[in-house]
Design an enzyme around this catalytic site. Structure first.
Site, short mmCIF file in Angstrom:
data_model
loop_
_atom_site.label_atom_id
_atom_site.label_comp_id
_atom_site.label_asym_id
_atom_site.label_seq_id
_atom_site.Cartn_x
_atom_site.Cartn_y
_atom_site.Cartn_z
N ASP A 230 -18.98 -34.07 -16.81
CA ASP A 230 -17.63 -34.40 -16.49
C ASP A 230 -17.29 -35.60 -17.84
OD1 ASP A 230 -14.97 -34.83 -14.84
OD2 ASP A 230 -15.76 -36.79 -14.93
N GLU A 289 -17.38 -30.56 -20.23
CA GLU A 289 -16.12 -30.49 -20.27
C GLU A 289 -15.59 -31.44 -21.18
OE1 GLU A 289 -12.47 -32.57 -17.14
OE2 GLU A 289 -14.24 -33.67 -17.69
#
Length: 569
Positions: A230, A289
């Site tokens: 993330d 990401e």
């Protein structure tokens, strides 16, 4: 459908191809189809209205039957849920709302039994304000050594009443919150690029780096096959934390370089992580990401000694336009080939409006046609594809949720998030599995709760309602993924060979192991006639009997508007 029996197939000629490719790798992730599970919205085993890990485990056969290769699970760690689990209080504990560590272990084992790999989210940019380190740092005051593991800084102005710089939160408002010292006086400020409940770690501190090495090892030892990282682009901030200065609203994806995202120092971290992953058997992977300004910047995360994949957000954010899509495909493949990494393709996830709604231009039926066509186009491209739960059912964005049920922190802070006008809840509504009324089999009790309400019209979109219907989106996905597993030209390789086609139509050829596939996508709003480039295998309008509609070699076929066809040549 009109057919023209004239042999003009030679009119479709090679026009261009991408840059020369390197030899494709053999890792499983190079052409994998990976399905994102958002646990709180996938399946609820205990009937409390919140999805959980036992619910996911019970529904894994659906994913096996769908034909995907791996499952990516959004966070299920201990968390106050200020941002749906992306505010982690303990990275080694399963939050009770989702189950137990034993449930996670059972999920991984059952997935492996079914031939599915498991990727879990890791959230290294920030934690929860309830994380033990942060709570102690606040409680012990300015002298706490734990403050060095975060970004605590004095404010500007005579009394320190102004934030340390002009950075803004992705969720709106300042990226800084002022603390109160144990004696009750105003204290330093701490950085949070997202919600105030999500303080950013300072990755210059060695204890932070060692802690995450330990967390990675913990889950690898449990048997997971990899990690989705993330905010992979956010870990390192520019020295001195300089002002942005240009006044641009903070966005995960933006053209302007900013001092808090995509700093070169992140690559040292991922080289260290790659060495750790390579020390485990079974080809463990990490997926970034990384919302970078360009796909070329994204490629830097995928050099041979760094991460394995990065989400292609440039592709995700490209509209329904033939020239724009062709350009982003070419650019993506060229960038990935430059570092010998596989391209990835994605149309929806838990942070963006579902693509069936993005492509609709106000007409839901048109949006679904385009979404189905876009999926067949994506699944034919070389590299790996990501699916978001529910897209195989053709689910639209839920745009009329009452304010009182929304839970996205961006909504409450009054900020747009990736174009969603302050809410990501519309793409997170729980899945419909069966039955005629909510929660449509999401939980075990008919008429039971679900944490977000489902539209009554979803009765026609359940798995149960779509199974066996050749016109359904579910059967289209199953057919496409079955063909992708069987046909060597689907997903493999590094390049596409573009073919001449009418304006508004994309056509390309893929060849592997002695078999050739041609893909045609009509992005116009009208039927388009072109020479049939082979025998049709699959059309996005219906999962069965495409030959009856489109004809075969030697005929001029009429492509329906907003449709993709796979042809065997």
């Amino acid at each position: 459908m009109t057919q023209h029996i004239t042999d003009t197939s030679s009119d479709i000629t090679t026009q261009a191809s991408t840059s020369a490719s390197t030899e494709p790798g053999s890792g499983w992730w190079h052409d994998a189809v990976i399905y994102q599970v958002y646990p709180r919205s996938f399946a609820d085993a205990d009937g409390d209205g919140m999805g959980d890990l036992p619910g996911v485990t019970a529904r894994l056969p659906h994913l096996r039957d769908l034909g995907v290769d791996a499952v990516w699970l959004s966070p299920f760690y201990a968390s106050p849920q200020a941002d749906a689990g992306y505010d982690v209080a303990d990275y080694r504990v399963v939050d009770p709302v989702f189950g137990t560590l034993a449930d996670a272990d059972e999920l991984v084992r059952r997935a492996h039994d079914l031939g599915l790999r498991v990727i879990v989210d890791i959230v290294p940019n920030h934690c929860s304000d309830q994380h033990e380190w942060f709570r102690t740092a606040l409680a012990d005051g300015p002298s706490s050594p734990l403050r060095e593991r975060f970004h605590f800084h004095p404010g500007r102005g005579p009394g320190g009443e102004l934030p340390p710089n002009d950075w803004e939160s992705v969720f709106g408002g300042p990226a800084w919150t002022r603390t109160t010292d144990p004696d009750g006086t105003p204290g330093d400020w701490y950085l949070h690029l997202f919600a105030p409940e999500q303080p950013d770690f300072d990755w210059e501190h060695p204890a932070v780096r060692e802690e995450f090495r330990s967390v990675l090892r913990f889950w690898l030892d449990l048997g997971v096959d990899g990690f989705r990282v993330d905010v992979a682009h956010g870990l390192i901030k520019a020295p001195g934390l300089p002002d942005v200065g240009h006044g641009e609203q903070v966005k995960l994806l933006g053209a302007a370089p900013v001092p808090y995202f995509d700093q070169d120092g992140v690559h040292e971290i991922y080289r260290d992580w790659r060495a750790l992953l390579d020390g485990y058997d079974g080809e463990r992977v990490a997926v970034a990401e990384a919302w970078t300004p360009t796909v070329e910047r994204s490629a830097l995360y995928l050099r041979p000694d760094e991460l394995h994949q990065a989400f292609n957000f440039t592709y995700l954010t490209t509209g329904w336009d033939a020239a724009a899509l062709r350009a982003v495909v070419d650019r993506s493949l060229a960038a990935m080939n430059s570092v010998a990494a596989p391209a990835t393709w994605v149309l929806s996830n838990h942070d963006v409006v579902r693509h069936s709604t993005r492509f609709a231009d106000g007409d839901p039926a048109r949006g679904l046609r385009r979404a189905r066509a876009a999926t067949l186009l994506m699944l034919a491209l070389p590299g790996s594809a990501y699916l978001y739960q529910g897209e195989e059912l053709g689910l639209p964005e839920v745009t009329d949720l009452p304010d009182e049920v929304r839970q996205d922190p961006a909504f409450f802070r009054g900020a747009g998030h990736q174009g969603q006008e302050g809410t990501r809840d519309g793409c997170r509504v729980p899945l419909p599995w069966s039955g005629a009324r909510p929660p449509f089999g999401f939980g075990p009790v008919e008429g039971g709760p679900s944490w977000l309400p489902q539209p009554a019209g979803w009765r026609d979109l359940t798995v149960e309602a779509q199974e066996g219907d050749p016109a359904s989106t579910l059967e289209l996905y199953r057919a496409a993924l079955a063909l992708r597993r069987e046909h060597p030209a689907l997903g493999a390789g590094r390049d596409v060979e573009w073919l001449d086609a009418p304006e508004g139509v994309l056509a390309f050829r893929r060849a592997a192991a002695g078999r050739t596939l041609v893909v045609t996508t009509n992005l116009t709003g009208r039927p388009v006639t072109l020479p049939a480039p082979g025998t049709p295998l699959l059309c996005s309008l219906n999962s069965r009997a495409p030959a009856a509609d489109l004809g075969g070699p030697g005929a001029n076929a009429v492509l329906p508007p907003d449709a993709t066809v796979w042809w065997e040549r």
